[in-house]
Design a protein around this motif. Structure first.
Motif, PDB file in Angstrom:
ATOM      1  N   VAL A 186      37.169  55.446  33.377  1.00 33.47           N
ATOM      2  CA  VAL A 186      35.760  54.671  34.159  1.00 33.47           C
ATOM      3  C   VAL A 186      34.892  56.071  33.789  1.00 33.47           C
ATOM      4  O   VAL A 186      35.022  56.775  34.778  1.00 33.47           O
ATOM      5  N   GLN A 210      42.031  49.628  39.414  1.00 31.68           N
ATOM      6  CA  GLN A 210      42.019  48.470  39.279  1.00 31.68           C
ATOM      7  C   GLN A 210      41.051  48.169  38.058  1.00 31.68           C
ATOM      8  O   GLN A 210      41.970  47.586  36.921  1.00 31.68           O
ATOM      9  N   MET A 211      40.074  48.662  37.205  1.00 30.71           N
ATOM     10  CA  MET A 211      40.045  48.205  36.961  1.00 30.71           C
ATOM     11  C   MET A 211      40.169  48.586  35.209  1.00 30.71           C
ATOM     12  O   MET A 211      40.524  47.733  34.217  1.00 30.71           O
ATOM     13  N   TYR A 236      43.545  39.976  36.544  1.00 28.00           N
ATOM     14  CA  TYR A 236      41.867  40.308  35.627  1.00 28.00           C
ATOM     15  C   TYR A 236      40.492  39.543  37.474  1.00 28.00           C
ATOM     16  O   TYR A 236      40.024  38.889  36.749  1.00 28.00           O
ATOM     17  N   TYR A 278      38.376  41.161  38.348  1.00 28.12           N
ATOM     18  CA  TYR A 278      37.580  41.989  37.587  1.00 28.12           C
ATOM     19  C   TYR A 278      36.472  41.199  36.637  1.00 28.12           C
ATOM     20  O   TYR A 278      35.495  41.010  36.763  1.00 28.12           O
ATOM     21  N   LEU A 279      37.735  41.576  35.882  1.00 32.49           N
ATOM     22  CA  LEU A 279      37.020  41.169  34.192  1.00 32.49           C
ATOM     23  C   LEU A 279      37.082  39.801  34.351  1.00 32.49           C
ATOM     24  O   LEU A 279      35.343  39.350  33.151  1.00 32.49           O
ATOM     25  N   GLU A 291      42.902  46.753  34.153  1.00 28.61           N
ATOM     26  CA  GLU A 291      43.108  45.197  33.044  1.00 28.61           C
ATOM     27  C   GLU A 291      42.839  45.797  32.376  1.00 28.61           C
ATOM     28  O   GLU A 291      43.289  44.482  31.834  1.00 28.61           O
ATOM     29  N   VAL A 337      30.002  49.048  34.523  1.00 23.94           N
ATOM     30  CA  VAL A 337      30.995  50.107  34.257  1.00 23.94           C
ATOM     31  C   VAL A 337      31.025  50.373  33.358  1.00 23.94           C
ATOM     32  O   VAL A 337      30.734  49.903  32.058  1.00 23.94           O
ATOM     33  N   LYS A 397      38.428  51.987  40.876  1.00 21.51           N
ATOM     34  CA  LYS A 397      38.023  52.224  39.583  1.00 21.51           C
ATOM     35  C   LYS A 397      39.742  52.129  38.750  1.00 21.51           C
ATOM     36  O   LYS A 397      40.036  51.835  36.999  1.00 21.51           O
TER      37      LYS A 397
END
Length: 405
Positions: free
Chosen positions: A268, A250-251, A203, A205-206, A254, A278, A248
């Motif tokens: 996304v 990797q997002m 995570y 980014y999150l 996650e 996002v 995008k």
């Protein structure tokens, strides 16, 4: 092992078989071909006759047939027209088969196979017959968009285009809460406990989450969220297409891990500046959570009213089998008849029907080509009770039963 619809016989296996279920005497025979949905071609030892029979016309006296494994294999749809296939059936006054049991593994069918399965189910419903489906699923996180679309198509076949939405509607608010809470949990994992710290790299980014809001709800099937994270937009997104695509990807990874759904169900839609904002669409999450028994619901039932065009093409009637009931036109009147024999060879397909109640003085049996304009399904439409049973064991079952007066 007892003889049941789930027992599978193999080509070459020696069995005892009867010519139809009106008989009580079984004769030595050999399975020479396995058809779909519990039908077999058997060759009788005494006279060499080849007859197509149902599973309940067979007894495994020579050796027990193998029970299916927990991993269901792909259904084989036989298309060989070169071999003459015949099966005798009881007279028209006997009860026809009313229930058809299908066991299907969702992830082993390509789109053409699945379309054929849908046509067969639709045909049974047109003929006012009970249909039972057991569909084996993959795991929740392996349940991808293609599998979801197949199952949605099956729901639509049974109950119309609105049924997938109707399934999700009762738990819409729970679905919204599920998505929100799981994303928040992922964002907090870096400071909660040792196990969470071990997952911190998943995570990246999150865990920089600042805010999450739902921004669009499409008839309870697709949910769109706006996720704001305390990240450097110029470094992560604005430096080029490769960087943006990597962000995008990797997002999505996650979010897939956090929600335990497949990456193909996450899209996304937009990435913009404002830290990093996002906009993400999640498809059919409520549908998936229902299928895998996340809500603890053991059964959902719906009243379905279906109507069809009464003019059935030859392709529609290809799925007729012995004991099906049809209507036959004769001199501007329609007569009930039961299929007592189906013949297929390289020149075409025919059925032999026996008229119910013997309405004619001299001849009450007739052979008709499947594309005959005189042939019709018995019921142009009726009401059904459709019940759906989710299963924690990676299986969903459908039971669709006509409502009779």
């Amino acid at each position: 092992m007892g003889n049941t619809p789930t027992v599978e016989y193999k080509a070459g296996q020696k069995v005892d078989a009867r010519y139809n279920n009106n008989e009580s005497v079984y004769y030595p025979a050999t399975i020479i071909k396995v058809h779909e949905f519990g039908k077999y071609d058997v060759k009788f030892t005494d006279n060499g006759q080849i007859v197509t029979v149902f599973w309940d016309d067979i007894k495994a006296t020579y050796s027990s047939p193998s029970a299916p494994s927990t991993s269901l294999s792909k259904i084989e749809f036989c298309g060989n027209k070169n071999m003459l296939s015949k099966a005798q059936a009881p007279s028209a006054s006997s009860d026809s088969i009313k229930t058809f049991d299908y066991n299907i593994a969702l992830n082993t069918h390509d789109s053409n196979d699945w379309h054929d399965v849908l046509k067969r189910v639709d045909f049974r419903l047109k003929n006012k017959q009970t249909v039972k489906l057991d569909i084996a699923l993959s795991s929740q996180q392996d349940f991808d968009r293609q599998q979801m679309e197949k199952l949605e198509a099956m729901c639509a076949c049974i109950g119309g285009e609105t049924l997938p939405r109707d399934i999700q509607a009762p738990n819409h608010e729970q679905t919204v809460q599920y998505i929100t809470e799981h994303i928040l949990t992922a964002a907090k994992c870096h400071n909660s406990n040792k196990k969470a710290n071990a997952d911190e790299h998943k995570y990246e980014y999150l865990r920089q989450l600042k805010n999450i809001d739902i921004v669009s709800q499409n008839a309870s099937t697709a949910l769109q969220y706006e996720i704001v994270m305390d990240l450097d937009y110029d470094v992560l997104v604005a430096t080029g297409d490769i960087t943006r695509d990597a962000f995008k990807k990797q997002m999505i990874g996650e979010l897939s891990h956090a929600l335990r759904i497949h990456e193909t169900l996450i899209e996304v839609e937009q990435v913009r500046k404002g830290s990093v904002v996002v906009v993400v669409t999640f498809s059919a999450v409520g549908f998936i959570l229902f299928l895998f028994a996340a809500w603890g619901i053991r059964k959902l039932s719906f009243l379905v009213k279906k109507t069809w065009n009464t003019d059935c093409s030859g392709e529609d009637l290809q799925h007729l089998v012995v004991r099906d009931v049809v209507l036959v036109d004769w001199r501007q009147k329609e007569y009930n008849a039961v299929v007592v024999e189906k013949i297929e060879n390289m020149n075409g397909s025919w059925i032999k029907v026996e008229y119910d109640g013997k309405p004619f003085m001299f001849k009450n049996v007739e052979t008709l080509p499947l594309n005959s304009p005189r042939l019709h399904l018995k019921e142009p439409g009726c009401e059904y009770k459709a019940s759906i049973y989710p299963d924690e064991g990676r299986k969903v079952s459908f039971h669709v039963e006509p409502i009779t007066d």
